[in-house]
Motif scaffolding. Structure first.
Motif, PDB file in Angstrom:
ATOM      1  N   ALA A  39      95.508  34.872 -15.753  1.00  0.00           N
ATOM      2  CA  ALA A  39      94.443  34.286 -14.666  1.00  0.00           C
ATOM      3  C   ALA A  39      94.582  35.782 -13.028  1.00  0.00           C
ATOM      4  O   ALA A  39      95.063  36.003 -12.794  1.00  0.00           O
ATOM      5  CB  ALA A  39      95.808  33.156 -14.347  1.00  0.00           C
ATOM      6  N   LEU A  40      93.598  35.232 -12.324  1.00  0.00           N
ATOM      7  CA  LEU A  40      93.499  36.302 -11.266  1.00  0.00           C
ATOM      8  C   LEU A  40      93.657  35.135 -10.230  1.00  0.00           C
ATOM      9  O   LEU A  40      93.313  34.019  -9.700  1.00  0.00           O
ATOM     10  CB  LEU A  40      91.696  36.648 -11.554  1.00  0.00           C
ATOM     11  N   LEU A  41      94.562  35.504 -10.352  1.00  0.00           N
ATOM     12  CA  LEU A  41      94.854  34.628  -8.867  1.00  0.00           C
ATOM     13  C   LEU A  41      95.066  35.457  -7.122  1.00  0.00           C
ATOM     14  O   LEU A  41      95.641  36.345  -7.199  1.00  0.00           O
ATOM     15  CB  LEU A  41      96.780  33.983  -8.410  1.00  0.00           C
ATOM     16  N   GLY A  42      94.476  34.331  -6.066  1.00  0.00           N
ATOM     17  CA  GLY A  42      94.823  35.394  -5.251  1.00  0.00           C
ATOM     18  C   GLY A  42      94.400  33.541  -4.087  1.00  0.00           C
ATOM     19  O   GLY A  42      93.801  33.156  -3.941  1.00  0.00           O
ATOM     20  N   PRO A  43      94.465  34.432  -2.447  1.00  0.00           N
ATOM     21  CA  PRO A  43      93.894  33.564  -1.831  1.00  0.00           C
ATOM     22  C   PRO A  43      92.577  33.763  -1.637  1.00  0.00           C
ATOM     23  O   PRO A  43      91.980  34.796  -1.996  1.00  0.00           O
ATOM     24  CB  PRO A  43      94.593  33.699  -0.519  1.00  0.00           C
ATOM     25  N   ASN A  44      92.052  32.867  -0.808  1.00  0.00           N
ATOM     26  CA  ASN A  44      90.412  32.838  -0.571  1.00  0.00           C
ATOM     27  C   ASN A  44      90.337  34.285   0.274  1.00  0.00           C
ATOM     28  O   ASN A  44      91.120  34.542   0.967  1.00  0.00           O
ATOM     29  CB  ASN A  44      89.793  31.859   0.582  1.00  0.00           C
ATOM     30  N   LEU A 157      85.980  32.610 -15.714  1.00  0.00           N
ATOM     31  CA  LEU A 157      85.490  31.333 -15.124  1.00  0.00           C
ATOM     32  C   LEU A 157      85.878  31.798 -13.923  1.00  0.00           C
ATOM     33  O   LEU A 157      86.941  31.567 -13.610  1.00  0.00           O
ATOM     34  CB  LEU A 157      86.115  30.416 -16.013  1.00  0.00           C
ATOM     35  N   ASP A 158      85.442  31.118 -12.978  1.00  0.00           N
ATOM     36  CA  ASP A 158      85.319  31.281 -11.516  1.00  0.00           C
ATOM     37  C   ASP A 158      85.870  30.150 -11.019  1.00  0.00           C
ATOM     38  O   ASP A 158      85.330  29.035 -10.799  1.00  0.00           O
ATOM     39  CB  ASP A 158      84.347  31.880 -10.553  1.00  0.00           C
ATOM     40  N   GLU A 159      87.041  30.143 -10.488  1.00  0.00           N
ATOM     41  CA  GLU A 159      87.342  28.354 -10.043  1.00  0.00           C
ATOM     42  C   GLU A 159      87.048  27.611 -10.777  1.00  0.00           C
ATOM     43  O   GLU A 159      86.456  26.359 -10.669  1.00  0.00           O
ATOM     44  CB  GLU A 159      87.596  28.448  -9.110  1.00  0.00           C
ATOM     45  N   PRO A 160      86.922  27.285 -12.215  1.00  0.00           N
ATOM     46  CA  PRO A 160      86.569  26.225 -13.219  1.00  0.00           C
ATOM     47  C   PRO A 160      86.917  24.801 -12.620  1.00  0.00           C
ATOM     48  O   PRO A 160      86.484  23.532 -13.275  1.00  0.00           O
ATOM     49  CB  PRO A 160      86.837  26.718 -14.206  1.00  0.00           C
ATOM     50  N   THR A 190      91.308  31.462 -10.200  1.00  0.00           N
ATOM     51  CA  THR A 190      92.381  30.225  -9.217  1.00  0.00           C
ATOM     52  C   THR A 190      92.638  30.311  -8.331  1.00  0.00           C
ATOM     53  O   THR A 190      93.282  31.900  -7.969  1.00  0.00           O
ATOM     54  CB  THR A 190      93.245  29.600 -10.178  1.00  0.00           C
ATOM     55  N   HIS A 191      94.091  29.835  -6.888  1.00  0.00           N
ATOM     56  CA  HIS A 191      93.983  29.782  -5.844  1.00  0.00           C
ATOM     57  C   HIS A 191      95.514  29.001  -5.859  1.00  0.00           C
ATOM     58  O   HIS A 191      95.977  28.410  -5.174  1.00  0.00           O
ATOM     59  CB  HIS A 191      92.972  29.434  -3.892  1.00  0.00           C
ATOM     60  N   TYR A 192      95.703  28.442  -7.228  1.00  0.00           N
ATOM     61  CA  TYR A 192      96.968  27.294  -7.516  1.00  0.00           C
ATOM     62  C   TYR A 192      97.645  28.102  -8.072  1.00  0.00           C
ATOM     63  O   TYR A 192      97.256  28.856  -9.850  1.00  0.00           O
ATOM     64  CB  TYR A 192      96.327  26.161  -7.682  1.00  0.00           C
ATOM     65  N   LEU A 193      99.125  28.687  -7.753  1.00  0.00           N
ATOM     66  CA  LEU A 193     100.214  29.162  -8.602  1.00  0.00           C
ATOM     67  C   LEU A 193     100.261  28.124  -9.324  1.00  0.00           C
ATOM     68  O   LEU A 193      99.851  29.206 -10.989  1.00  0.00           O
ATOM     69  CB  LEU A 193     101.313  29.549  -7.137  1.00  0.00           C
ATOM     70  N   GLU A 194     100.299  26.907  -9.737  1.00  0.00           N
ATOM     71  CA  GLU A 194     101.018  25.754 -10.851  1.00  0.00           C
ATOM     72  C   GLU A 194      99.993  25.651 -12.040  1.00  0.00           C
ATOM     73  O   GLU A 194     100.064  26.417 -12.726  1.00  0.00           O
ATOM     74  CB  GLU A 194     100.691  24.581  -9.838  1.00  0.00           C
ATOM     75  N   GLU A 195      98.196  26.392 -11.310  1.00  0.00           N
ATOM     76  CA  GLU A 195      97.735  26.931 -12.391  1.00  0.00           C
ATOM     77  C   GLU A 195      97.610  27.746 -13.219  1.00  0.00           C
ATOM     78  O   GLU A 195      97.838  27.508 -14.360  1.00  0.00           O
ATOM     79  CB  GLU A 195      95.822  26.274 -11.727  1.00  0.00           C
ATOM     80  N   ALA A 196      97.540  28.976 -12.168  1.00  0.00           N
ATOM     81  CA  ALA A 196      97.129  30.362 -13.314  1.00  0.00           C
ATOM     82  C   ALA A 196      99.452  29.801 -13.610  1.00  0.00           C
ATOM     83  O   ALA A 196      99.240  30.839 -15.390  1.00  0.00           O
ATOM     84  CB  ALA A 196      98.030  30.875 -12.231  1.00  0.00           C
ATOM     85  N   ALA A 207      94.959  40.476  -3.287  1.00  0.00           N
ATOM     86  CA  ALA A 207      95.219  39.828  -2.328  1.00  0.00           C
ATOM     87  C   ALA A 207      94.060  40.870  -1.295  1.00  0.00           C
ATOM     88  O   ALA A 207      94.387  41.836  -1.640  1.00  0.00           O
ATOM     89  CB  ALA A 207      96.065  39.824  -1.411  1.00  0.00           C
ATOM     90  N   ARG A 208      93.118  40.573   0.020  1.00  0.00           N
ATOM     91  CA  ARG A 208      92.598  42.155  -0.158  1.00  0.00           C
ATOM     92  C   ARG A 208      91.556  42.807  -0.349  1.00  0.00           C
ATOM     93  O   ARG A 208      91.824  43.670  -0.632  1.00  0.00           O
ATOM     94  CB  ARG A 208      93.223  41.780   1.270  1.00  0.00           C
TER      95      ARG A 208
END
Lengths: 313, 244
Positions: A39-44, A157-160, A190-196, A207-208
Motif C-alpha cells: 500500500a502506498l499510503l499518504g494524505p492528498n 491501482l490508484d485509489e481503487p 490509498t489515504h485510508y490507513l484501515e484499508e492499507a 508525505a510531501r
C-alpha cells in the motif's frame, strides 16, 4: 515473454518529479519484490499518484529511473506485464460491458477468460449494458474488470476504492486477494490507513513527496494510528491522567484536557477508565491523529528538511 | 494487422455514433437532394449539374468523416481513457491508425451513399472514373486525418462541436465544396495552397477528361501532412506529460 523471476517487480531509484515550483516527488528509492502487496499510503498531495504515473510510464521522471521486472516501463507495458486502474479512466462510449472487456483482453498476450472476469467482478448481470448507463459503483467494477482481464504480473491501482462504499470495498479486496494469490505483485495507493492495514502486507507511507516510513502494517499503524481525546474536566492533575493505562501523552489547558493514545483499542479503554475515575468529565471529542499530523510528528526532527519548516508547501 | 479485435470494436463504436453518422452521411445527402434534385436536368458549361454537385458533396462528406474521426479522441482524453490505453500493449501508432481507418471507412461510406444518390438523379460514371475519383479522394484526405487527430488533442469535448463545425465549414468553403468562390486573381492562388481545394479538385477530377491533378496538388498535400504531423506530435507529447 515471461518476466524473469530473478528481478524485483518494481525498482525505483532516486525518482523525482516537479510541477512548476511544486516538488511532487523528491528523490524516492523503493524496491518491491515479486508477489508483494504494497500500500502506498499518504494524505492528498503526498505524491502517490505522481509516483504511480511514473511507474506506469504516464509521466516522465525529472531524475531517477523506474525498472519493472528488470526492464524499462515501456518494455514491461508492451509485454503485457502491467495492468492498472487509474483515478480517471471511465469506459468509452458505444460499447457494452462485455464488448469493452473483450476489447481490452484482445490487447494482452495472456488475458483471463472474459466470462471469468465478468463473474469475478460481479458484472455478469450488466454485461449487455452500455458503458454510459452504469452507476458509479458499477463503473468502478467495470474499471476493475478492465485491469483484471489483462492478467498482468504487476497490478497498479490508484485509489481503487475511492468511489465505493465499505461493503463494496470489502468485496473488491476479496476479489483482489483471489486474483493475486498466484504470485501477482500489487501496489495500490490509498489515504485510508484501515484499508492499507487490512489488505497490504507492506505499507509505504508517503508525505510531501517523500517516503517517510516503510514496513509491515503493524509497525506503520503504531506510528500513525494514534487517537486524540479532548474533554472538559475541572481540577485534574495532568500527572494523574498520564497514568491511565494506554495514555501516551496528556495535557491540560484551563478546563480542557487533551489525551493521546496509540490506537483505537487503547482509546476505547482509556475512555472507559476516564469516565469511571472522573464522572464529571464531559464534552468528549475523539479523533484520529490523521496522516498529515502523524507525518508531521514523524518528521518533526528532520532538520535537513528546510523547506518544510519554512512552510513552502 | 495484429489488433483485429480492437479494430473491430473501434469500427462498431464508429457505426453506433449516431451524431457522427448524421454529420458525415446524412447531411451531405440531404443537401445533395435539396440542391441537385430540383436541378436534375440542368447542364452548366457542359457538365450535368447533379454530377457536379455530387462530387462537391463527396469532398465535403468525406472531409467531415475524416476530421471528426480523429477529433473523437478528445472525448476519450477527457474521460481519461487514452491514459488507460497507454498502459496496455496497444501502441500509440495503432491507436491512431485505428481512428484513421475508421475515418476512411466513413469517408468511403459517404462517397458511396452520394454515388447511389447520384445515380438516382441520373448521374452516370464509368467504373474507371469511380475508381479514379475514389483513389484521388483517399489521397487528398490524408492531411485531414492528421488535422482530425490534432483537433482531438487541442479541443475539449465542450468546444469540439463548434470547432469541428467551424474548421470543416471553413475548409469546405475555401476549397470550393459549395461551389468555387474564387475563379481568378490572387485569392485563387491563396486557396490553392489549402488542402481542401485539392480535395475538391480530386473529387471533380471526373468532370473533365484531362483531370489528373498537377504537381502542385501533391506538393500541397505533402506539405500540409508533414507540417500538421509535426504540430500534432508536439501537442501529443505535451498532452502526455500530465500537468497537475
Amino acid at each position: 515473454m515471461s518476466a524473469d523471476v530473478r528481478h524485483d517487480a518494481i525498482v525505483l531509484s532516486h525518482l523525482s518529479k516537479s510541477f512548476g515550483n511544486v516538488q511532487a516527488v523528491r528523490s524516492i528509492d523503493l524496491t518491491i519484490a515479486r508477489g508483494e502487496i504494497v500500500a502506498l499510503l499518504g494524505p492528498n498531495g503526498a505524491g502517490k499518484t505522481t509516483t504511480i504515473d511514473m511507474i506506469l510510464g504516464l509521466s516522465r521522471p525529472d531524475t531517477g529511473t523506474v525498472t519493472l521486472f528488470g526492464a524499462s516501463t515501456r518494455d514491461a507495458v508492451q509485454a503485457g506485464e502491467v495492468g492498472g486502474m487509474l483515478q480517471t479512466g471511465s469506459p468509452p462510449q458505444y460499447l457494452n460491458v462485455r464488448e469493452l472487456i473483450t476489447m481490452v483482453a484482445s490487447l494482452y498476450p495472456r488475458p483471463l477468460d472474459v466470462d471469468k472476469v465478468l463473474k469475478l467482478t460481479g458484472t455478469m448481470d450488466i454485461a449487455k449494458r452500455s458503458t454510459v448507463k452504469l452507476s458509479g459503483g458499477q463503473t468502478q467494477r467495470v474499471r476493475f474488470a478492465v485491469a483484471l482481464v489483462a492478467n498482468p504480473d504487476l497490478l497498479v491501482l490508484d485509489e481503487p476504492t475511492a468511489a465505493i462504499d465499505v461493503e463494496g470495498r470489502r468485496d473488491f479486496w476479496n476479489i483482489m486477494r483471489e486474483v493475486a494469490a498466484d504470485g501477482k505483485t500489487v501496489i495500490f495507493a490509498t489515504h485510508y490507513l484501515e484499508e492499507a492495514d487490512s489488505y497490504a502486507d507492506r505499507i509505504v507511507l508517503m508525505a510531501r513527496g517523500r517516503i517517510v516510513a516503510d514496513g509491515p502494517p503493524t509497525e506503520i499503524k503504531a506510528k500513525v494510528g494514534g487517537r486524540v481525546i479532548r474533554a472538559t474536566l475541572e481540577n485534574v492533575d495532568v500527572a494523574e491522567l498520564s497514568q491511565i493505562p494506554g495514555v501516551t501523552a496528556a495535557d491540560r489547558r484551563g478546563e480542557g484536557i487533551t489525551i493521546k493514545c496509540a490506537d483505537g483499542d487503547a482509546c476505547d479503554k482509556v475512555l472507559r477508565e476516564l469516565l469511571t475515575r472522573y464522572p464529571g468529565a464531559r464534552d468528549f471529542e475523539v479523533r484520529g491523529v490523521g496522516l498529515e499530523d502523524a507525518f508531521l510528528e514523524l518528521t518533526a526532527n528532520d532538520e535537513d528538511d528546510e523547506d518544510l519548516e519554512q512552510g513552502l508547501l | 494487422m495484429k489488433h483485429l479485435t480492437y479494430l473491430k470494436f473501434e469500427v462498431l463504436r464508429t457505426l453506433r455514433n449516431r451524431r457522427f453518422l448524421i454529420f458525415s452521411l446524412i447531411f451531405p445527402l440531404v443537401l445533395f437532394f435539396a440542391i441537385a434534385g430540383p436541378n436534375k436536368h440542368i447542364t452548366v458549361e457542359g457538365i450535368h449539374f447533379p454530377l457536379y454537385y455530387m462530387t462537391a458533396m463527396a469532398s465535403w462528406g468525406s472531409m467531415t468523416a475524416m476530421l471528426s474521426s480523429g477529433a473523437r479522441i478528445a472525448a476519450e482524453r477527457q474521460i481519461g481513457w487514452t491514459r488507460q490505453m497507454k498502459i496496455t500493449p496497444l501502441s500509440t501508432r495503432t491507436y491512431f491508425s485505428a481512428k484513421v481507418l475508421c475515418g476512411y471507412m466513413m469517408a468511403i461510406f459517404s462517397i458511396l451513399c452520394l454515388g447511389i444518390a447520384g445515380s438516382a438523379l441520373g448521374v452516370h460514371l464509368s467504373a474507371i472514373e469511380w475508381l479514379k475519383m475514389m483513389a484521388l479522394l483517399l489521397v487528398g484526405l490524408i492531411p485531414f486525418a492528421v488535422i482530425g487527430i490534432l483537433l482531438g488533442h487541442l479541443m475539449k469535448v465542450d468546444s469540439l462541436g463548434p470547432a469541428l463545425g467551424g474548421v470543416t465549414s471553413l475548409f469546405a468553403l475555401l476549397g470550393g465544396s459549395f461551389g468555387p468562390i474564387f475563379t481568378s486573381g490572387i485569392m485563387l492562388n491563396v486557396v490553392k495552397d489549402i488542402p481542401s481545394y485539392w480535395l475538391v479538385q480530386a473529387s471533380q477530377s471526373v468532370l473533365s477528361p484531362s483531370g489528373w491533378p498537377p504537381a502542385q496538388a501533391w506538393i500541397v498535400i505533402a506539405i500540409w501532412t508533414i507540417a500538421m504531423t509535426r504540430v500534432a506530435m508536439r501537442v501529443y507529447q505535451r498532452d502526455t506529460q500530465r500537468v497537475s
